[in-house]
Every structure is written in C-alpha cells, then in structure tokens.
Design a protein around this motif. Structure first.
Motif, short mmCIF file in Angstrom:
data_model
loop_
_atom_site.label_atom_id
_atom_site.label_comp_id
_atom_site.label_asym_id
_atom_site.label_seq_id
_atom_site.Cartn_x
_atom_site.Cartn_y
_atom_site.Cartn_z
N SER A 2 -7.97 2.66 -10.11
CA SER A 2 -9.29 3.15 -9.68
C SER A 2 -10.40 2.46 -10.45
O SER A 2 -11.45 2.16 -9.89
CB SER A 2 -9.39 4.68 -9.86
OG SER A 2 -8.47 5.33 -9.03
N GLN A 17 -10.95 8.05 -3.95
CA GLN A 17 -9.70 8.82 -4.08
C GLN A 17 -10.03 10.28 -3.78
O GLN A 17 -11.09 10.77 -4.16
CB GLN A 17 -9.17 8.67 -5.52
CG GLN A 17 -7.74 9.08 -5.71
CD GLN A 17 -7.14 8.56 -7.04
OE1 GLN A 17 -7.79 7.83 -7.78
NE2 GLN A 17 -5.90 8.93 -7.30
N ASP A 67 -9.26 3.80 -2.10
CA ASP A 67 -8.48 4.30 -3.22
C ASP A 67 -7.48 5.35 -2.74
O ASP A 67 -7.85 6.48 -2.46
CB ASP A 67 -9.41 4.87 -4.30
CG ASP A 67 -8.74 4.93 -5.67
OD1 ASP A 67 -7.50 4.85 -5.71
OD2 ASP A 67 -9.46 5.06 -6.67
N GLU A 68 -6.24 4.94 -2.59
CA GLU A 68 -5.14 5.79 -2.13
C GLU A 68 -5.42 6.51 -0.81
O GLU A 68 -5.33 7.74 -0.74
CB GLU A 68 -4.77 6.80 -3.23
CG GLU A 68 -4.35 6.08 -4.51
CD GLU A 68 -3.34 6.85 -5.32
OE1 GLU A 68 -2.52 7.56 -4.72
OE2 GLU A 68 -3.37 6.73 -6.56
MG LIG Z 1 -6.68 6.29 -9.32
#
Ligand SMILES: [Mg+2]
Ligand SMILES: Nc1ncnc2c1ncn2[C@@H]1O[C@H](COP(=O)(O)OP(=O)(O)OP(=O)(O)O)[C@@H](O)[C@H]1O
Length: 255
Positions: free
Chosen positions: A50, A86, A168-169
């Motif tokens: 991140s 995220q 992010d993810e």
């Molecule tokens: Mg992360």
C-alpha cells in the motif's frame, strides 16, 4: 486522455525510501514499468504494498528517491493517476450515493465555477455500466455489499480518465462472480491502453491475471514475468515461514 508515446514509462521509481517510523516501509526501491500492462503487486502483510501505491499517488512523504509518472515528475502528475483504496480505509457511513461517488472521479475535470456537464454525466453512466452498478446509482454507498462498493470505487477511478490506475486489493473479500466482473473491467481498461497496478493477495491466481508481477517486502525483490517472479527460492525468502502458501502453490503446480 491516453498518452500517445509508448516510449515513455508508465512510471519510473528511483531509489525510493519511505518510512513512517525508525524502520523504513520501503527501502531503495527502483523500478520502471511500461505502459499498457496489467501489473500485480505481491508480498506478505505489512511488506509495503500500500505504501508503494500511495507513493505513486504522492500521498506519502519520501525520505529519498524520485518518481516520474508518464515522464513527468510526480509533483506535476496530478490527475494522471486514479486510485481505488484498500477497503478498510474508507468511511462507508458518509452519506453519498453511488452516482455521486462515481462523479467525484470527474471533479478534477470540472472547473470550480461549473457543475457537471452532460459529458461528465455520460462518462459516469458509462463507467457505472462497465462495473455493472448502474441499477444502484441512487443507493447510498453505505447500503451496498463490499463487492458492490469496490465496483463503485472502480467506476470513480475509471471516470477520472487517468492513464495509470492503482488498485489496492480490489479482489479482497469478493465472491467469484465479482472477482470475474472486476477482472473484466481491468482487462478492458488495459485494452484501452491504460496501465493498471493492482495489489493482489492470492499467489495462486497471480500468474493468470497479470502480465508482470512486482514482489515487494520493504525492498523490491523481483519485477518481471510471473514465471520469473513466482520462483520457490524468491518466495520462500519473502514469505518466510508461511509454509501454507507453498503447499498450496505446489499442489496446484504453480511452482
Ligand atoms: Mg495494504
Ligand atoms: N500511516 C502509517 N503510520 C505508521 N506506520 C505505517 C503507516 N502505514 C503503514 N505503516 C507500516 O508500514 C509498513 C508497510 O505497510 P503497508 O500498509 O504499506 O503494507 P501492506 O503490504 O500494504 O500490508 P497489507 O497486506 O496488510 O495491506 C507496515 O509495517 C505498517 O505497519
């Protein structure tokens, strides 16, 4: 706007070091990534994935190093990068509708003295269609499932029209259908010439989903084709002790 020259790197990071406390989260990371690719960022929890993404956005203070986005120093690259955060980092109680969230992607393109144009609204609709969330456009963002929220944030990033998209993810905690829907969106953004950088947790799907992988744990351990990065020696160094990861990967013939 898709930049015409393919010669220029999507981004170029040189000797990047970032620390929040005494121990750097990223240490001397250098990498150059070509445009028009789908890039996966892998590494264990807390390895700096991140932080790497936030560095490309100019969100974190660098101790050292330089970053260029499409040939421009990061300080001048505002608006050229779009971001899907995220999930845990977003306040889902904020009273705002799906349509309004997607329209936020256009804010950088709307002068402060004007409201959204027909063109802005058309782009927002197109992006919500792409992530299959148009039917929910009047719904409050807090009243959606996690996978749906994720898709709305993707629509916001797409609406921005940036050449470089950082996610992010995006696949965390979504079901197989949403995972496929997200993957389709990533593939079409890539087909349109955009570069996508995606933090990804599941090593078993990493080779299938991405053109290149970036393996990070504080330092950059590898960048290249999935077959060159998903090597047992590299992974065992980076994921030390996480034996389950290897058992599964071996079982499925990934390494
Ligand atoms: Mg992360
Ligand atoms: N705002 C912050 N203040 C202090 N330390 C931080 C901050 N953000 C991250 N860190 C620390 O920096 C390191 C890297 O964090 P980062 O969030 O980049 O990891 P990550 O690879 O994204 O992890 P995860 O897979 O859990 O999302 C960790 O040790 C983390 O605790």
């Amino acid at each position: 706007m898709i930049t015409e020259s393919r010669e220029v790197a999507a981004f170029s990071v040189k000797n990047l070091t970032v620390s929040y406390g005494p121990r750097p989260a990223l240490l001397d990371v250098s990498v150059e990534v070509e445009q028009g690719q789908l890039i996966g960022v892998i590494g264990p929890n807390g390895s700096g994935k991140s932080t790497f993404i936030k560095s490309l956005l100019g969100f974190v203070k660098r101790d050292f190093g330089s970053i260029e986005i499409l040939g421009q120093p990061i300080e001048k690259a505002k608006g050229m990068v779009a971001y899907v955060p995220q999930r845990g980092s977003v306040d889902w109680d904020y009273p705002i509708t799906v349509e309004e969230v997607a329209l936020m992607g256009r804010y950088g393109n709307i002068p402060w003295y004007k409201s959204a144009s027909k063109e802005d609204k058309r782009i927002v609709k197109e992006c919500l269609d792409m992530v299959r969330m148009s039917d929910f456009r009047k719904r409050q963002i807090g009243q959606l499932s996690g996978g749906q929220q994720q898709r709305v944030f993707m629509a916001r990033a797409l609406a921005q029209g940036a050449d470089l998209l950082l996610l992010d993810e995006p696949f965390a905690g979504v079901d197989a259908a949403t995972e496929n829907a997200i993957l389709d969106v990533l593939e079409s953004a890539k087909a349109a010439g955009r570069t996508l950088v995606v933090v990804h947790h599941d090593l078993a799907t990493a080779a299938e989903y991405f053109d290149k992988l970036l393996l990070i744990k504080q330092r950059l351990f590898a960048y290249g084709d999935p077959s060159a990065v998903l090597k047992e020696d590299l992974l065992s160094e980076v994921y030390e002790g996480e034996l389950k990861v290897f058992a599964t990967l071996k079982q499925n013939g990934h390494i």
